[in-house]
Scaffold this motif. Structure first.
Motif, PDB file in Angstrom:
ATOM      1  N   CYS A 150      41.839   0.616  -4.701  1.00 49.92           N
ATOM      2  CA  CYS A 150      40.661   1.327  -4.796  1.00 49.92           C
ATOM      3  C   CYS A 150      40.303   1.972  -5.886  1.00 49.92           C
ATOM      4  N   ALA A 151      41.014   2.648  -6.716  1.00 49.88           N
ATOM      5  CA  ALA A 151      40.808   3.184  -8.255  1.00 49.88           C
ATOM      6  C   ALA A 151      40.767   2.092  -9.064  1.00 49.88           C
ATOM      7  N   GLY A 212      34.407  19.043  -4.823  1.00 48.59           N
ATOM      8  CA  GLY A 212      33.191  19.084  -5.624  1.00 48.59           C
ATOM      9  C   GLY A 212      33.274  19.356  -7.069  1.00 48.59           C
ATOM     10  N   PHE A 213      34.753  19.898  -7.516  1.00 56.59           N
ATOM     11  CA  PHE A 213      35.120  19.770  -8.800  1.00 56.59           C
ATOM     12  C   PHE A 213      35.501  18.488  -9.350  1.00 56.59           C
ATOM     13  N   VAL A 214      35.941  17.712  -8.270  1.00 56.31           N
ATOM     14  CA  VAL A 214      36.434  16.336  -8.833  1.00 56.31           C
ATOM     15  C   VAL A 214      35.061  15.506  -9.233  1.00 56.31           C
ATOM     16  N   GLN A 215      33.922  15.771  -8.264  1.00 58.00           N
ATOM     17  CA  GLN A 215      32.777  15.070  -8.375  1.00 58.00           C
ATOM     18  C   GLN A 215      31.996  15.535  -9.561  1.00 58.00           C
ATOM     19  N   LYS A 216      32.109  16.604  -9.929  1.00 62.94           N
ATOM     20  CA  LYS A 216      31.382  17.132 -11.115  1.00 62.94           C
ATOM     21  C   LYS A 216      32.055  16.938 -12.224  1.00 62.94           C
ATOM     22  N   ASP A 219      35.588  11.112 -13.287  1.00 63.18           N
ATOM     23  CA  ASP A 219      35.108  10.027 -13.134  1.00 63.18           C
ATOM     24  C   ASP A 219      35.567   9.450 -11.316  1.00 63.18           C
ATOM     25  N   TRP A 220      34.615   8.554 -10.763  1.00 60.20           N
ATOM     26  CA  TRP A 220      34.859   8.169  -9.509  1.00 60.20           C
ATOM     27  C   TRP A 220      36.510   7.862  -9.338  1.00 60.20           C
ATOM     28  N   ARG A 221      37.026   7.226 -10.184  1.00 56.65           N
ATOM     29  CA  ARG A 221      38.184   6.631  -9.889  1.00 56.65           C
ATOM     30  C   ARG A 221      39.220   7.829  -9.591  1.00 56.65           C
ATOM     31  N   TRP A 222      38.845   8.884 -10.158  1.00 56.42           N
ATOM     32  CA  TRP A 222      39.861  10.019 -10.240  1.00 56.42           C
ATOM     33  C   TRP A 222      39.905  10.400  -8.612  1.00 56.42           C
ATOM     34  N   ILE A 226      43.731  10.964  -7.348  1.00 58.60           N
ATOM     35  CA  ILE A 226      44.220  12.378  -6.787  1.00 58.60           C
ATOM     36  C   ILE A 226      44.634  12.186  -5.344  1.00 58.60           C
ATOM     37  N   GLN A 227      44.142  11.223  -4.427  1.00 61.60           N
ATOM     38  CA  GLN A 227      44.583  10.978  -3.280  1.00 61.60           C
ATOM     39  C   GLN A 227      46.068  10.295  -3.387  1.00 61.60           C
ATOM     40  N   LEU A 228      46.149   9.493  -4.560  1.00 56.38           N
ATOM     41  CA  LEU A 228      47.522   8.926  -4.438  1.00 56.38           C
ATOM     42  C   LEU A 228      48.811   9.912  -5.113  1.00 56.38           C
ATOM     43  N   ILE A 229      48.047  10.896  -6.051  1.00 63.06           N
ATOM     44  CA  ILE A 229      49.100  11.876  -6.422  1.00 63.06           C
ATOM     45  C   ILE A 229      49.527  12.830  -5.263  1.00 63.06           C
ATOM     46  N   ALA A 230      48.472  13.222  -4.438  1.00 61.78           N
ATOM     47  CA  ALA A 230      48.800  13.858  -3.176  1.00 61.78           C
ATOM     48  C   ALA A 230      49.554  13.208  -2.161  1.00 61.78           C
TER      49      ALA A 230
END
Length: 539
Positions: A150-151, A212-216, A219-222, A226-230
């Motif tokens: 996905c990333a 919201g902070f991720v979006q702002k 990049d969209w790949r993050w 972040i889902q993978l890190i969690a």
């Protein structure tokens, strides 16, 4: 010392917090040999039962160990729900990058939630056969693996396919609630169930708060990294969690004792063989859907719970146009979900007095409370959902109305959403006993599936209704909310009559009656044997 015999738990029963079909009197203790070797089978083998190794099972673990395990499972459940909710913040970024519409980009959220609804049911029977630990590790591994393509996706089709595979790989509540059943018995597991329910609903709010902070700023790949890190973090934590499934622990103990010299000792699972055949798996998978369609209690309470969960994912889309009127950007819009999270915690704490009261009553008389007693607090909290929706709708007009007004009403929706999920799960466990795995499975299916559908209709609903789309859309949801809350009162007052017409509930009542008689007989014999041993020791 070993506790009085606990009824054997079928795979169906232990998939949820309903691991026993009747209450075992905790005050009755027996002193017995570890294994009764006088009851050899014709082939010379001796059966090692769970009562023979009771001190090895999760029910007797110290409280700090149980809650330590449950805390890790809490994090796992939050991570799984984060995978569903965080994606919403990637929608506009994916739309720009792949040159598709926002509506097309939301397919990735919809497909994950809908496949998640089926994934929870598909993983359940495997965890009963092979244990919770390997199945949850395998589930987390696959979910994390599908985050990578996905990333790195070269096109949006890759994201849709991998989101589907990630959803179907998610074990979810079928395993996490099963672990509650492995460590707490039916009469004292409500605190643990309430904790796991908090993780389930809380995960849906954690996503947008940080998203919201991720979006702002990223990049969209993050969004996927972040889902993978969690997911990788909770998988690493879960790696150190011990196995909790009773049948697996008994089998391990039997193998250990055979190595120590008790060569003819075998667990029940080893003697009876695996139940994981095609017929058993198909029945396990089909029963939640059968109960969903044929049991009115399961159907209506699942629809209520599913509708409530769908509201949260509808809000994922409605918050942006609503709070844009007050100048909120992506980050501050995400922070607007904090009142919903506050509502979840308020609701969680509000159940404590009722749980404490019910446990004390059941300690005096296990049959004193009907299942409907677990719906009592919902009579007061369920109406907060339509009230919160009506209030949110007509404070969404923008300035000069202060922005705090819709946020306060959203906290009421959070209280109701938690209370609905907790009370419906709790009631189904009490009503259906060994069949509650299927009953709560239908509940979970409705929540995830309807939430997935909500991802597709939410934005068109909040933009295409003529006149005041923001106010009218939420008002429509509020009116539906009034309708789906009504069955709560019907089941509270008429639940015994409705359950009397249910083949599952009637079978359960018969089994409980038979079990109480068996427990009384075993208890009397155990007491007599105990007195006899005392007299022998005196001599």
């Amino acid at each position: 010392m070993a506790y009085l015999e606990k009824p054997s738990v079928t795979p169906e029963a232990s998939a949820t917090p309903s691991s026993s079909s009747a209450l075992r009197p905790a005050s009755t203790l027996i002193s017995a040999k570890s294994v009764n070797y006088s009851k050899q089978r014709p082939d010379g083998k001796v059966e090692l039962k769970d009562t023979d190794v009771w001190d090895k099972l999760g029910y007797t673990w110290p409280w700090w160990k149980k809650w330590g395990i449950l805390s890790v499972i809490f994090a796992v459940q939050v991570s799984m729900n984060l995978n569903a909710s965080l994606y919403a913040n990637a929608v506009p970024l994916l739309s720009d990058h792949f040159h598709i519409s926002n509506q097309a980009a939301r397919v990735g959220q919809m497909i994950f939630l809908c496949s998640y609804a089926f994934g929870c049911e598909l993983w359940a029977p495997w965890s009963e056969e092979f244990g919770r630990w390997p199945i949850l590790q395998l589930s987390l591994f696959f979910v994390n693996i599908w985050q990578i393509p996905c990333a790195l996706a070269p096109n949006f089709g890759t994201i849709v396919v991998c989101r589907f595979l990630g959803g179907i790989s998610s074990a979810g509540g079928s395993v996490t609630l099963g672990m509650v059943a492995d460590m707490w018995e039916e009469h004292n597991q409500q605190y643990a169930v309430a904790f796991i329910v908090l993780s389930s609903v809380g995960g849906s709010a954690v996503g947008p708060i940080f998203g919201g902070f991720v979006q702002k700023f990223l990049d969209w790949r993050w969004n996927f990294w972040i889902q993978l890190i969690a997911g990788g973090t909770v998988q690493a934590l879960h790696f150190f969690v011990p196995e909790t499934r009773a049948t697996v622990l008994v089998t391990r103990e039997a193998k250990r004792r055979r190595k120590a010299g008790e060569t003819m000792l075998y667990s029940t699972t080893e003697l009876e063989g695996s139940q994981l055949n095609v017929r058993h798996v198909l029945m396990t998978w089909a029963r939640p859907f059968e109960m969903f369609l044929r049991e009115p209690i399961v159907l209506w309470l699942s629809l209520l719970s599913g509708f409530s969960d769908a509201l949260i994912f509808t809000f994922l889309e409605s918050y942006t146009p609503v709070f844009k009127q007050w100048g909120f950007d992506e980050a501050t819009t995400g922070l607007a979900f904090i009142p919903i999270m506050v509502g979840y915690f308020i609701a969680w704490f509000s159940f404590f007095p009722f749980i404490r009261r019910d446990i004390k009553i059941r300690e005096r008389d296990p049959e004193a409370l009907p299942p409907e007693a677990r719906l009592y607090w919902l009579l007061w909290t369920a109406p907060l959902e339509p009230i919160g929706l009506f209030g949110f709708a007509w404070t969404s007009l923008g300035p000069p109305i202060p922005w705090i007004a819709p946020l306060l009403f959203s906290s009421l929706i959070g209280i109701a959403n938690y209370a609905i999920y907790m009370a419906t799960i709790d009631y189904m466990v009490a009503s259906y006993g060994p069949y509650s795995a299927s009953a709560t499975g239908g509940n979970g299916f409705a929540r995830d599936f309807l939430a997935g559908i909500a991802a597709m209709y939410a934005t068109p609903m909040y933009s295409n209704i003529p006149g005041r789309p923001l106010e009218y859309a939420t008002t429509i949801l509020a009116c539906i909310g009034v309708l789906v809350v009504i069955p709560v009162y019907i089941f509270y007052w008429n639940g015994p009559k409705i359950r009397a017409k249910s083949k599952f509930a009637m079978t359960l009542a018969s089994e409980r009656k038979e079990h109480r008689h068996r427990v009384q007989t075993v208890g009397e014999k155990a007491q007599a044997d105990h007195i006899e041993r005392i007299e022998e020791n005196k001599e």
